[in-house]
Design an enzyme around this catalytic site. Structure first.
Site, PDB file in Angstrom:
ATOM      1  N   GLU A  67       0.815  -1.221   0.000  1.00  0.00           N
ATOM      2  CA  GLU A  67       0.000   0.000   0.000  1.00  0.00           C
ATOM      3  C   GLU A  67       0.847   1.269   0.000  1.00  0.00           C
ATOM      4  O   GLU A  67       0.483   2.258  -0.628  1.00  0.00           O
ATOM      5  CB  GLU A  67      -0.917  -0.019   1.233  1.00  0.00           C
ATOM      6  CG  GLU A  67      -1.897   1.120   1.306  1.00  0.00           C
ATOM      7  CD  GLU A  67      -2.842   0.960   2.485  1.00  0.00           C
ATOM      8  OE1 GLU A  67      -3.087   1.973   3.158  1.00  0.00           O
ATOM      9  OE2 GLU A  67      -3.335  -0.159   2.726  1.00  0.00           O
ATOM     10  N   ASP A  68       1.982   1.247   0.701  1.00  0.00           N
ATOM     11  CA  ASP A  68       2.710   2.491   0.952  1.00  0.00           C
ATOM     12  C   ASP A  68       4.125   2.562   0.373  1.00  0.00           C
ATOM     13  O   ASP A  68       4.811   3.562   0.583  1.00  0.00           O
ATOM     14  CB  ASP A  68       2.788   2.742   2.459  1.00  0.00           C
ATOM     15  CG  ASP A  68       1.433   3.033   3.070  1.00  0.00           C
ATOM     16  OD1 ASP A  68       0.527   3.494   2.347  1.00  0.00           O
ATOM     17  OD2 ASP A  68       1.267   2.795   4.282  1.00  0.00           O
TER      18      ASP A  68
END
Length: 194
Positions: A69-70
């Site tokens: 996600e990051d």
């Protein structure tokens, strides 16, 4: 020093590999609105998950939960290094960030998707979510004690009541985990923050 995939694969313990990989993936990142290295959060999530299970793949997935996600990590990277099950668990914890739109515009949609997903999630996926969200609440509580309602200014969603809705909805969705001390801590922190 960046550890290569071939060296990483030589480390037999999956949790040790996850710690090294996540530390490299999140290198230089900070927790939102703080000077705290980001890696503290996934390591804490892994510790929380380890209080509920001895399953090494679960603990590794908790440590890796924000890499896709990051960071520039892909699910294929996770699958190749940690296997299908860990990749599936990490995927279950990965939001569709809709990077073509401002994060503040998609916040409610993304959070509702998480809540909806939890309705049919496995027990293991719910444990991962509890590890992640309890770590978030711990950090929020520490900062809330220090700066009060200014805390909400650091987030894409600035409305405290929207955060309350989200975290209370998560507690409802995770109620089957009420036998774990981590769940009870989560509930207590909700009362302290909201």
């Amino acid at each position: 020093m960046i550890i290569s995939k071939s060296i990483l694969c030589q480390i037999s313990d999956i949790v040790d590999r996850a710690i090294i990989f996540a530390t490299q993936a999140h290198s230089g990142s900070l927790r939102k609105g703080t000077n705290l290295p980001y890696i503290v959060h996934p390591l804490e999530a892994g510790t929380i998950v380890s209080s509920m299970t001895n399953d090494r793949e679960m603990i590794a997935a908790a440590i890796l939960h924000d890499t896709v996600e990051d960071t520039d990590t892909s699910l294929d990277d996770i699958k190749n290094l940690f296997g299908d099950r860990v990749a599936k668990l990490v995927s279950s914890e990965t939001e569709n960030k809709r990077t073509d739109l401002p994060a503040s515009d998609t916040w409610r949609i993304r959070k509702q998707e998480t809540i909806d997903y939890l309705a049919s999630s496995s027990h293991d996926e719910k444990i991962l979510v509890l590890g992640d969200k309890l770590s978030n609440l711990r950090a929020m509580y520490r900062d809330y004690i220090s700066i009060g309602d200014d805390l909400w200014n650091r987030f894409n969603q600035k409305d405290k009541f929207q955060h309350s809705w989200y975290y209370h909805s998560i507690s409802d969705a995770l109620s089957e985990l009420s036998q774990y001390p981590a769940y009870n801590e989560y509930i207590k922190l909700l009362d302290c923050i909201f």
